[in-house]
Motif scaffolding. Sequence first.
Motif, mmCIF file in Angstrom:
data_model
loop_
_atom_site.group_PDB
_atom_site.id
_atom_site.type_symbol
_atom_site.label_atom_id
_atom_site.label_comp_id
_atom_site.label_asym_id
_atom_site.label_seq_id
_atom_site.Cartn_x
_atom_site.Cartn_y
_atom_site.Cartn_z
ATOM 1 N N PHE A 1 85.807 24.840 49.857
ATOM 2 C CA PHE A 1 86.409 25.630 50.929
ATOM 3 C C PHE A 1 87.482 26.533 50.325
ATOM 4 O O PHE A 1 88.345 26.055 49.581
ATOM 5 N N LEU A 2 87.395 27.823 50.634
ATOM 6 C CA LEU A 2 88.247 28.813 49.982
ATOM 7 C C LEU A 2 89.168 29.501 50.982
ATOM 8 O O LEU A 2 88.781 29.773 52.120
ATOM 9 N N PRO A 3 90.385 29.806 50.555
ATOM 10 C CA PRO A 3 91.320 30.530 51.418
ATOM 11 C C PRO A 3 90.985 32.015 51.467
ATOM 12 O O PRO A 3 90.071 32.488 50.772
ATOM 13 N N GLU A 4 91.724 32.762 52.251
ATOM 14 C CA GLU A 4 91.448 34.191 52.414
ATOM 15 C C GLU A 4 91.724 34.980 51.152
ATOM 16 O O GLU A 4 91.038 35.967 50.870
ATOM 17 N N SER A 5 92.728 34.600 50.377
ATOM 18 C CA SER A 5 93.082 35.311 49.155
ATOM 19 C C SER A 5 92.797 34.431 47.941
ATOM 20 O O SER A 5 92.299 33.305 48.078
#
Length: 272
Positions: free
Chosen positions: A60-64
Motif C-alpha cells: 500500500f503506497l501513499p500519495e507521494s
Amino acid sequence: MLVRALDDWDDAYANGAHIEGAEGYPPRWAGAAAAFRETVPEVRLDIGYGAGAREALDLFLPESAPRGLAVFVHGGYWRQFAKGDWSHLAAGAVARGYAVAIPSYTLCPEAKIAAITGQVARAIAQAAGIVPGPIFLAGHSAGGHLVTRMASAASPLGQGSAMRLKTVLSISGLHDLRPLLRTTLNRDLRLDWEEATAESPALHPPRQGTRHIAWVGADERPEFIRQSELIANIWAGCGATTMLEVEAGRHHFDVIDGLTDPKSAMLDAWLG
C-alpha cells in the motif's frame, strides 16, 4: 511472594473465550480491510516473494514518495488468516507517508514456525527491494513473535534489510514459545523443545542497535502481558532500546486499532 504454577495452559492462551462478542471481530476486520483497499491512494496486490501459494504480499503506497517502508505481519497463532484480512491496519502508516507491506505466509500445520520465520524474512527483503529508506516492522500476536525474531541476533533477515531496520513493534507478541508446548495448539504447531527454544526471541540476544516496543492491552490474558514484560526486560538487559506499553482498556482483539489512526500514540511510538 509465591507464584503458583498454571494448571490450564489452554485457557492461559485463549483470547476469544475472554472477549465479549469475539466472534464478530473477524468479519469486521475483513470488511474494514476490503473497504480500505478501495480508498488507498495506490495498492499493489499479490507481489510474490517465493514459490509457495501463500508467499505473497500486498503493498500500500501513499500519495507521494514513501518516507520509508512499514511492514505488518498478522497473527492467528501461525494457523489462521491471510494478508487480505488486515489491509486496514496499513491506514495509519500510509497516512503518515509510508509504504506498507502486509505479507501472507504458509500456515501451521502445513509449515512449522521456523519455516514461517524464514518466509517473513524473505517477504521483508522483497518489499525492501521495492521501497527505499528506513524499515519499520510491526506484528500482532504470532506476528509480534515473527517481527521480534527479525530483530534477534539469530534472525534470518539479510544484512541489507537489517541495516535499514529502525523500530520493531510487537503488539501482544509471543516471545517465549516454550509454554505453548503445554497447549493443544501444539497439535498444529508441532513444536518440540529444540524448536521452541530456537524460535523464542526472548532466549536470544537482540541485534546490535535494536529498538523494540512491546505493546499489550491491559485487559488481555495475563500470559500476554507477561510475555510483553519478559521481552522488554530481557532485551533491555542485553543493551537494546526497549519500551513497554500496557494500554488501558484494550484487549487482544482491539489493541491493534491504533495502527489505523495516524495520530495514535502507537504510531507515534513506532514511526516517531
